[in-house]
Structures are given as structure tokens and as C-alpha cells.
Design a protein around this motif. Structure first.
Motif, PDB file in Angstrom:
ATOM      1  N   SER A  18      36.835  38.133  41.057  1.00 30.64           N
ATOM      2  CA  SER A  18      37.804  38.161  39.971  1.00 30.64           C
ATOM      3  C   SER A  18      38.804  37.044  40.238  1.00 30.64           C
ATOM      4  O   SER A  18      39.102  36.720  41.388  1.00 30.64           O
ATOM      5  N   PHE A  19      39.285  36.459  39.185  1.00 27.34           N
ATOM      6  CA  PHE A  19      40.204  35.333  39.305  1.00 27.34           C
ATOM      7  C   PHE A  19      41.601  35.785  38.922  1.00 27.34           C
ATOM      8  O   PHE A  19      41.801  36.445  37.905  1.00 27.34           O
ATOM      9  N   VAL A  20      42.558  35.455  39.779  1.00 28.87           N
ATOM     10  CA  VAL A  20      43.945  35.849  39.566  1.00 28.87           C
ATOM     11  C   VAL A  20      44.832  34.614  39.689  1.00 28.87           C
ATOM     12  O   VAL A  20      44.401  33.573  40.178  1.00 28.87           O
ATOM     13  N   GLN A  38      39.563  36.490  44.111  1.00 23.54           N
ATOM     14  CA  GLN A  38      39.547  37.731  44.876  1.00 23.54           C
ATOM     15  C   GLN A  38      38.094  38.170  44.943  1.00 23.54           C
ATOM     16  O   GLN A  38      37.507  38.572  43.946  1.00 23.54           O
ATOM     17  N   LEU A  39      37.510  38.061  46.128  1.00 25.59           N
ATOM     18  CA  LEU A  39      36.099  38.381  46.323  1.00 25.59           C
ATOM     19  C   LEU A  39      35.988  39.783  46.906  1.00 25.59           C
ATOM     20  O   LEU A  39      36.690  40.111  47.869  1.00 25.59           O
ATOM     21  N   LEU A  73      38.459  39.613  50.106  1.00 19.10           N
ATOM     22  CA  LEU A  73      38.901  38.312  50.588  1.00 19.10           C
ATOM     23  C   LEU A  73      39.579  37.578  49.441  1.00 19.10           C
ATOM     24  O   LEU A  73      39.040  37.517  48.337  1.00 19.10           O
ATOM     25  N   VAL A  74      40.750  37.022  49.696  1.00 13.08           N
ATOM     26  CA  VAL A  74      41.476  36.274  48.677  1.00 13.08           C
ATOM     27  C   VAL A  74      41.566  34.825  49.137  1.00 13.08           C
ATOM     28  O   VAL A  74      41.965  34.547  50.264  1.00 13.08           O
ATOM     29  N   ALA A  75      41.162  33.912  48.247  1.00 10.56           N
ATOM     30  CA  ALA A  75      41.248  32.484  48.544  1.00 10.56           C
ATOM     31  C   ALA A  75      42.084  31.823  47.463  1.00 10.56           C
ATOM     32  O   ALA A  75      41.744  31.895  46.280  1.00 10.56           O
ATOM     33  N   ASP A  76      43.189  31.208  47.887  1.00 12.41           N
ATOM     34  CA  ASP A  76      44.052  30.551  46.905  1.00 12.41           C
ATOM     35  C   ASP A  76      44.629  29.235  47.418  1.00 12.41           C
ATOM     36  O   ASP A  76      45.632  28.758  46.920  1.00 12.41           O
ATOM     37  N   GLN A  77      43.978  28.642  48.426  1.00 14.01           N
ATOM     38  CA  GLN A  77      44.542  27.433  49.006  1.00 14.01           C
ATOM     39  C   GLN A  77      44.260  26.176  48.184  1.00 14.01           C
ATOM     40  O   GLN A  77      44.928  25.169  48.361  1.00 14.01           O
ATOM     41  N   ASN A  84      38.140  27.352  45.470  1.00 15.94           N
ATOM     42  CA  ASN A  84      38.575  28.636  46.019  1.00 15.94           C
ATOM     43  C   ASN A  84      37.416  29.606  46.124  1.00 15.94           C
ATOM     44  O   ASN A  84      37.302  30.363  47.089  1.00 15.94           O
ATOM     45  N   ARG A  85      36.543  29.583  45.138  1.00 14.09           N
ATOM     46  CA  ARG A  85      35.356  30.450  45.148  1.00 14.09           C
ATOM     47  C   ARG A  85      34.450  30.094  46.321  1.00 14.09           C
ATOM     48  O   ARG A  85      33.979  30.963  47.051  1.00 14.09           O
TER      49      ARG A  85
END
Length: 139
Positions: A18-20, A38-39, A73-77, A84-85
Motif C-alpha cells: 500500500s502506498f502512503v 508499506q509492504l 516494512l515501510v520504505a520512504d527514503q 521505495n517499492r
């Protein structure tokens, strides 16, 4: 199909993305785009993980694991969804790879003769210091 090791591979439908909106500073575009990923991966219900890998993965996940056994897992860098994905997927595969390596058993070892001697000498010195400190030391 996502290949983790030569024995482990995950189906694409096991991973939910999901994308936030990413936190932090940004420009005019920041409040309109959802670039953070958000994986979610259900560790306990995955048919492709063996029980020992599953247990090690749950231990490695720590507080990223929910009570239901879902790894988040959240990736936002990065500024783009795609990067990010990819980063989140890479972190997931790295965690599973690490969990797939069985721990090496501890081999019991004996202290060396020299270390025993040094320990006994240190004990003797401490004993002598304490004996001299006491009221009734024996000479």
C-alpha cells in the motif's frame, strides 16, 4: 514469483503493498503524492517457508511483526514509488535470506592451561590483598 534462495521463493500474491504519504520535508508536490511504501507479508500463513525459517524470521522481525504474524516494512527514503517499492522488497528478501541460514551450533571449548594459570595467580593476588586488609592477618 520472487526468488529468495534456491529453495525459497514467494508468490506475488503473498505480498501486499500500500502506498502512503511520506513524512518529512518536501516541496509543493509532497502533500499530493503517496510515495512511501508499506509492504505487508504474512509470515505465519506463508506456505513457502519452513517452520524453522518462519521461527527465525519472526525473531529477526522484532517489533515489525504484528500480533497476527504479519511483517510490516515501510520504505520512504526515496522520492519515487518504484524505488521505495524496490527497497522494501529488497529488505524483505534480505530478512528471509538471513532467516534461512541455520545457526551454527556452539562447540564447547576448554580453557587453555595458560589461562587457568593466570586465573589462579590473579585469585592468589586478590586473596593476599584481602588478607592484608583484614584485622587479623596471618604472617
Amino acid at each position: 514469483m520472487i526468488r529468495i534462495t534456491h529453495r525459497i521463493s514467494l508468490d506475488d500474491d503473498e505480498i501486499e503493498e500500500s502506498f502512503v504519504r511520506a513524512s518529512g520535508p518536501g516541496g509543493q508536490h509532497v502533500n499530493k503524492t503517496e510515495t512511501a511504501v508499506q509492504l505487508r507479508f504474512d509470515v505465519r500463513r506463508s506456505p513457502n517457508l519452513s517452520d524453522d525459517v518462519r521461527l527465525r524470521l519472526e525473531r529477526l522481525a522484532g517489533n515489525r511483526l504484528t500480533q497476527d504474524g504479519v511483517l510490516i516494512l515501510v520504505a520512504d527514503q526515496y522520492r519515487s514509488q518504484r524505488r521505495n517499492r524496490d527497497a522494501a522488497l529488497e529488505r524483505l528478501t534480505e530478512l528471509i535470506r538471513e532467516a534461512s541460514i541455520p545457526p551454527t551450533p556452539r562447540r564447547p571449548t576448554k580453557p587453555t592451561f595458560g589461562s587457568k594459570q593466570r586465573r589462579l595467580e590473579a585469585k592468589g593476588q586478590r586473596s593476599a590483598v584481602k588478607r592484608l586488609r583484614s584485622n587479623r592477618h596471618e604472617d
